[in-house]
Design an enzyme around this catalytic site. Structure first.
Site, PDB file in Angstrom:
ATOM      1  N   GLU A 124      18.379  -9.618  36.422  1.00  0.00           N
ATOM      2  CA  GLU A 124      17.290  -9.242  37.340  1.00  0.00           C
ATOM      3  C   GLU A 124      17.366  -7.760  37.720  1.00  0.00           C
ATOM      4  O   GLU A 124      16.334  -7.079  37.817  1.00  0.00           O
ATOM      5  CB  GLU A 124      17.372 -10.113  38.604  1.00  0.00           C
ATOM      6  CG  GLU A 124      16.309  -9.856  39.641  1.00  0.00           C
ATOM      7  CD  GLU A 124      14.903 -10.108  39.114  1.00  0.00           C
ATOM      8  OE1 GLU A 124      14.589 -11.253  38.788  1.00  0.00           O
ATOM      9  OE2 GLU A 124      14.119  -9.139  39.028  1.00  0.00           O
ATOM     10  N   VAL A 127      15.852  -4.126  35.783  1.00  0.00           N
ATOM     11  CA  VAL A 127      14.527  -3.495  35.918  1.00  0.00           C
ATOM     12  C   VAL A 127      14.132  -3.512  37.388  1.00  0.00           C
ATOM     13  O   VAL A 127      14.182  -4.566  38.040  1.00  0.00           O
ATOM     14  CB  VAL A 127      13.455  -4.254  35.108  1.00  0.00           C
ATOM     15  CG1 VAL A 127      12.096  -3.564  35.249  1.00  0.00           C
ATOM     16  CG2 VAL A 127      13.840  -4.361  33.645  1.00  0.00           C
ATOM     17  N   GLY A 182      22.785   9.300  44.573  1.00  0.00           N
ATOM     18  CA  GLY A 182      23.307   8.183  43.761  1.00  0.00           C
ATOM     19  C   GLY A 182      22.259   7.434  42.956  1.00  0.00           C
ATOM     20  O   GLY A 182      22.525   6.338  42.482  1.00  0.00           O
ATOM     21  N   ASP A 196      15.593   5.850  30.297  1.00  0.00           N
ATOM     22  CA  ASP A 196      15.853   4.755  31.237  1.00  0.00           C
ATOM     23  C   ASP A 196      14.555   3.955  31.491  1.00  0.00           C
ATOM     24  O   ASP A 196      14.565   2.719  31.416  1.00  0.00           O
ATOM     25  CB  ASP A 196      16.402   5.337  32.552  1.00  0.00           C
ATOM     26  CG  ASP A 196      16.693   4.261  33.576  1.00  0.00           C
ATOM     27  OD1 ASP A 196      17.691   3.538  33.411  1.00  0.00           O
ATOM     28  OD2 ASP A 196      15.908   4.127  34.543  1.00  0.00           O
ATOM     29  N   LYS A 200      13.509  -0.055  30.361  1.00  0.00           N
ATOM     30  CA  LYS A 200      12.999  -1.058  31.303  1.00  0.00           C
ATOM     31  C   LYS A 200      11.659  -1.631  30.833  1.00  0.00           C
ATOM     32  O   LYS A 200      11.443  -2.838  30.934  1.00  0.00           O
ATOM     33  CB  LYS A 200      12.897  -0.446  32.704  1.00  0.00           C
ATOM     34  CG  LYS A 200      14.287  -0.137  33.287  1.00  0.00           C
ATOM     35  CD  LYS A 200      14.204   0.759  34.498  1.00  0.00           C
ATOM     36  CE  LYS A 200      15.571   1.016  35.105  1.00  0.00           C
ATOM     37  NZ  LYS A 200      15.541   2.104  36.104  1.00  0.00           N
TER      38      LYS A 200
HETATM   39  N1  HSE Z   1      18.822   5.916  37.232  1.00  0.00           N
HETATM   40  C1  HSE Z   1      18.041   4.776  37.524  1.00  0.00           C
HETATM   41  C2  HSE Z   1      16.822   5.206  38.304  1.00  0.00           C
HETATM   42  C3  HSE Z   1      18.857   3.805  38.330  1.00  0.00           C
HETATM   43  O1  HSE Z   1      16.793   6.352  38.755  1.00  0.00           O
HETATM   44  O2  HSE Z   1      15.880   4.442  38.437  1.00  0.00           O
HETATM   45  C4  HSE Z   1      18.232   2.456  38.478  1.00  0.00           C
HETATM   46  O3  HSE Z   1      18.053   1.822  37.252  1.00  0.00           O
END
Ligand code: HSE
Length: 407
Positions: A124, A127, A182, A196, A200
């Site tokens: 879960e 994404v 973070g 990234d 997703k």
């Molecule tokens: N680096 C990703 C973002 C972390 O900034 O969305 C969460 O998947």
């Protein structure tokens, strides 16, 4: 009591341990059993952790422990996560992961392995961080044919774009801030170059259309070429620039999937999703548009989704949750050249807008001296690229091109 192990004690892993300890009673009342964190795998030392005595640097301590029924993989990256996850599933342990890179690269294989071993493989948190999206799509929307999914799927880039739009902040400064908070990946190139977000949308497309979509098959652009000038022109056109992952089912049964920055009209629900928040629109043939919104990155939001999967695994130790898609060979995906979009162009040159109109036909234009920007009608990307060559040959410099998000 159900014993679990957590592999990785970074931002998300430490959040998972924290929630399992601080929300122990709440989770006990839901499950009727205690979730006991028996081992935490990390190469670093965490002497101040309240469970410091349960840390290990040795994966064998997890794989060989028959009491551990659920393993949480929150290390990130493919190695050694892929090997460890496969070995855990083969050893009859259910696995929960937040690792989108792993699911996007090996999801079909790991789901098949989990099916064979009669265990669960849940993801879960891979994404949308804290936003429920996999389970709602897999369960609540299961009666729909999905026509389209479009989302802001990366918190870091959305944070950067929001800071550029709202505060006129420079790209590098906004990225540094996202890293400090973070949100960013270990290697932020995965965020800012769109990989990234691409992973997703691949996971969502695989789930929606039943065949694995590999990221290599998806045209992907990041936000590194977006300038403050583009942001300002977008504003004048009544739009904001967002990094969008989008997949659309076409009439011929194939899918059109892309990850790229897009000009999103301000009236769109996705236009007002700012900072590290994510938003995902799923268009079902029965429901119409359903929009999911929430924090797409960060320690506790992501860990919250991981913990929900842990509870689900603990509740179904001897039963499988139905979550599955088959492997795919890319034959259901159209070429990026055939993908149809209206396009924004930022131009420089004498009579740039007039020349653009001659080449592209009907356009919307904003001129500011020798500089200007236009928006074309929708056309296949192959045609657009040819017309761009024509425009350049006519003496116009094309400074940037961005897709129009018809969202
Ligand atoms: N680096 C990703 C973002 C972390 O900034 O969305 C969460 O998947």
């Amino acid at each position: 009591m159900v014993s679990v192990a957590v592999m990785g004690h970074g931002v998300v892993g430490s959040g998972v341990v924290e929630i399992l300890l601080t929300h122990k009673q709440k989770l006990f009342s839901r499950l009727g059993e205690e979730i006991y964190v028996k081992k935490v795998l990390d190469l670093r030392e965490f002497p101040d952790s309240p469970i410091a005595d349960r840390f290990t640097k040795n994966f064998d301590d997890i794989i060989n422990d028959l009491e551990i029924r659920v393993v949480v993989e929150v290390m990130g990256g493919l190695n050694p996560a892929y090997d460890y996850v496969k070995r855990c599933i083969k050893a009859g342990k259910s696995v929960v992961t937040s690792n989108k890179e792993l699911v996007a690269a090996h999801g079909a294989e790991l789901l098949e392995l989990a099916r064979q071993e009669n265990v669960n493989f849940l993801f879960e948190a891979s994404v949308g961080g804290g936003i429920p999206i996999i389970r709602p799509m897999n369960q609540c929307l299961v009666a729909n044919n999905v026509d389209e999914i479009a989302g802001i799927l990366n918190g870091t880039t959305n944070f950067i774009l929001t800071k550029m739009i709202e505060d006129g902040m420079q790209f590098e400064d906004a990225l540094k801030l996202a890293q400090d908070l973070g949100f960013a990946e270990r290697n932020p190139a995965a965020d800012i170059e769109g990989h990234d977000a691409c992973r997703k949308i691949c996971i969502l497309a695989s789930l929606a259309f039943g065949k694995h979509v590999y990221p290599e098959a998806v045209h992907t652009e990041g936000i590194t070429n977006i300038t403050l000038e583009d942001v300002k022109f977008a504003e004048k056109f009544g739009c904001v620039i967002k990094l969008i992952g989008r997949v659309k089912k076409l009439e011929n049964g194939k899918i059109d999937i892309v990850t790229a920055p897009m000009l999103v009209p301000k009236k769109s629900q996705l236009a007002n999703i700012d900072y590290e928040f994510n938003g995902i629109m799923v268009r079902g043939d029965c429901t119409g548009d359903v929009v999911f919104y929430g924090k797409g990155a960060g320690k506790l939001p992501t860990a919250s989704a991981v913990c929900a999967d842990i509870v689900d695994c603990c509740m179904h130790l001897k039963k499988r949750r139905f979550l599955f898609w088959a492997d795919g060979d890319g034959s259901n995906i159209i070429s990026v050249d055939d993908s149809v979009f209206g396009m924004y162009l930022r131009l420089n040159g004498e009579d740039a807008a007039a020349k653009a109109e001659k080449v592209f036909g009907k356009i919307q234009a904003i001129e500011d001296g020798k500089r200007g920007a236009v928006i074309t009608e929708a056309m296949p990307m192959s045609e657009f690229n040819k017309k761009c060559d024509e425009l350049t040959a006519g003496g116009v410099n094309i400074l940037s091109t961005i897709r129009m998000g018809d969202l």
